[in-house]
Scaffold this motif. Structure first.
Motif, short mmCIF file in Angstrom:
data_model
loop_
_atom_site.label_atom_id
_atom_site.label_comp_id
_atom_site.label_asym_id
_atom_site.label_seq_id
_atom_site.Cartn_x
_atom_site.Cartn_y
_atom_site.Cartn_z
N LEU A 78 12.80 -0.85 98.12
CA LEU A 78 11.88 -1.88 98.61
C LEU A 78 10.48 -1.69 98.04
N GLY A 79 10.01 -0.44 98.01
CA GLY A 79 8.68 -0.17 97.47
C GLY A 79 8.58 -0.55 96.00
N LEU A 80 9.63 -0.26 95.24
CA LEU A 80 9.63 -0.61 93.81
C LEU A 80 9.67 -2.12 93.62
N ALA A 81 10.49 -2.81 94.41
CA ALA A 81 10.58 -4.27 94.29
C ALA A 81 9.24 -4.94 94.59
N LEU A 82 8.58 -4.49 95.65
CA LEU A 82 7.27 -5.07 95.99
C LEU A 82 6.24 -4.76 94.93
N ALA A 83 6.26 -3.54 94.40
CA ALA A 83 5.30 -3.18 93.35
C ALA A 83 5.50 -4.03 92.10
N LEU A 84 6.76 -4.24 91.71
CA LEU A 84 7.04 -5.07 90.54
C LEU A 84 6.57 -6.51 90.77
N ALA A 85 6.80 -7.02 92.00
CA ALA A 85 6.38 -8.38 92.30
C ALA A 85 4.87 -8.52 92.26
N LEU A 86 4.16 -7.55 92.82
CA LEU A 86 2.70 -7.62 92.83
C LEU A 86 2.12 -7.39 91.44
N ASN A 87 2.82 -6.63 90.62
CA ASN A 87 2.28 -6.32 89.30
C ASN A 87 2.45 -7.46 88.31
N SER A 88 3.51 -8.24 88.46
CA SER A 88 3.77 -9.28 87.45
C SER A 88 4.05 -10.65 88.03
N GLY A 89 4.75 -10.71 89.17
CA GLY A 89 5.19 -12.00 89.67
C GLY A 89 4.17 -12.71 90.54
N ILE A 90 3.41 -11.95 91.31
CA ILE A 90 2.47 -12.55 92.26
C ILE A 90 1.06 -12.41 91.71
N ARG A 91 0.38 -13.51 91.51
CA ARG A 91 -0.97 -13.51 90.95
C ARG A 91 -2.01 -13.87 92.00
N THR A 162 3.59 2.71 101.41
CA THR A 162 3.13 3.91 100.71
C THR A 162 3.67 3.96 99.29
N LEU A 163 4.98 3.76 99.16
CA LEU A 163 5.58 3.79 97.83
C LEU A 163 5.14 2.60 96.99
N MET A 164 4.91 1.46 97.63
CA MET A 164 4.45 0.29 96.89
C MET A 164 3.12 0.60 96.19
N VAL A 165 2.20 1.23 96.89
CA VAL A 165 0.90 1.56 96.31
C VAL A 165 1.06 2.55 95.16
N PHE A 167 3.80 3.13 93.30
CA PHE A 167 4.48 2.49 92.16
C PHE A 167 3.58 1.49 91.46
N LEU A 168 2.78 0.77 92.23
CA LEU A 168 1.89 -0.23 91.63
C LEU A 168 0.86 0.44 90.73
N ALA A 169 0.32 1.57 91.18
CA ALA A 169 -0.64 2.30 90.34
C ALA A 169 0.03 2.80 89.06
N SER A 170 1.28 3.25 89.17
CA SER A 170 1.99 3.72 87.98
C SER A 170 2.32 2.56 87.04
N LEU A 171 2.71 1.42 87.58
CA LEU A 171 3.01 0.26 86.75
C LEU A 171 1.78 -0.21 85.99
N GLN A 172 0.65 -0.19 86.64
CA GLN A 172 -0.58 -0.62 85.98
C GLN A 172 -1.04 0.37 84.91
N GLY A 173 -0.48 1.59 84.96
CA GLY A 173 -0.81 2.58 83.94
C GLY A 173 0.10 2.54 82.72
N ILE A 174 1.15 1.71 82.77
CA ILE A 174 2.04 1.58 81.61
C ILE A 174 1.36 0.70 80.56
N PRO A 175 1.20 1.16 79.35
CA PRO A 175 0.53 0.35 78.32
C PRO A 175 1.26 -0.97 78.10
N ALA A 176 0.51 -2.05 78.04
CA ALA A 176 1.11 -3.35 77.83
C ALA A 176 1.77 -3.47 76.46
#
Length: 280
Positions: A78-91, A162-165, A167-176
């Motif tokens: 669940l934490g990973l799914a929410l992080a992915l959605a906030l990182n790319s799907g939800i603006r 907790t995991l969403m935050v 994972f989201l920080a880690s996703l934003q650290g992946i070079p585009a």
């Protein structure tokens, strides 16, 4: 000198009780011996043997293992799914979503448990919603089949933020550039997720698993407030066993149980961190 007040308070309220409880675990101390603590007898590892052969403790260990083995994958997913959605799907309104998903983490677990107890009651909100679509829901918290899954769902809902935050920080650290290169090579969204994003997130996922497992191995408040360890000990955890044993006045046995749980947590954490080092 600046650290001295904290060191004194920490020593009095943490170090001394920890050392004292370790000593108690090798004696036959009970609540009646508090006034004469030096008159107790040394019994070696007998308390540890009694705990490890106690059917109640073995049942509590089984319940705790089920809670951890099911709860961690659900929470991480669940934490990973929410992080992915906030990182790319939800603006739009992204900060509001972050706040909403993280709010349960900073809310008192007792308050959350009380609310969920009303939601999962026989005539609670969940069964009322199920009745609208013609489904008769069970008495979730008084069913040996559904009580533990209900606590797992509640714990996952509360700790997903907790995991969403993380994972989201880690996703934003992946070079585009990495994902853009994969897209230019013809990789679709699922392929990029499976072959690029998840491998790069593996150390973060293991770290999140460590953090969540330490908390889940000690789960107590949820069961204490919502089910009192029942029905028929189906939600009776190792921490609940230690709490009950202490409440019955068997201080030595409760201390032994707490140190057994400490060893379990230490071993699980060490294994996970070893796996974490291998992937970094």
């Amino acid at each position: 000198m600046f650290a001295a007040p904290f060191v004194v308070v920490f020593a009095v309220f943490m170090i001394l009780p920890i050392v004292g409880s370790l000593g108690f675990s090798f004696t036959d101390m009970t609540a009646r011996d508090i006034q004469t603590p030096f008159s107790v007898d040394f019994v070696g590892f007998r308390q540890y043997a009694d705990v490890l052969t106690d059917p109640e403790f073995l049942n509590a260990a089984r319940v705790t293992v089920l809670f951890v083995l099911v709860g961690i994958p659900v929470t991480v997913g669940l934490g990973l799914a929410l992080a992915l959605a906030l990182n790319s799907g939800i603006r739009r309104f992204r900060p509001i979503y972050r706040l909403g998903f993280y709010a349960p983490v900073v809310t008192s677990v007792v308050a959350v448990s009380v609310i969920w107890r009303y939601i999962l009651a026989r005539d609670g909100l969940l069964n009322m919603l199920l009745a609208v679509v013609g489904v008769q829901g069970p008495d979730w918290l008084n069913s040996t089949t559904w009580a533990l899954p209900s606590l797992i769902v509640m714990a996952a809902w509360r700790n997903t933020g907790t995991l969403m935050v993380i994972f989201l920080a880690s996703l934003q650290g992946i070079p585009a550039e990495i994902t853009e290169a994969a897209a230019m090579d013809g990789a679709g969204p699922w392929r990029r997720l499976r072959s690029v994003t998840l491998p790069l997130l593996r150390p973060t996922m293991l770290l999140g698993g460590v953090l969540i497992s330490v908390g889940y191995l000690q789960f107590f408040e949820e069961a204490y407030v919502m089910t009192q360890g029942g029905p028929l000990d189906s939600t009776f955890s190792m921490t609940y066993y230690t709490f009950d044993t202490f409440g019955f006045g068997d201080l030595a046995k409760a201390s032994a149980a707490s140190y057994i749980m400490f060893v379990v947590i230490a071993v699980v954490s060490a294994v996970q961190f070893r796996a974490l080092r291998r992937t970094t």
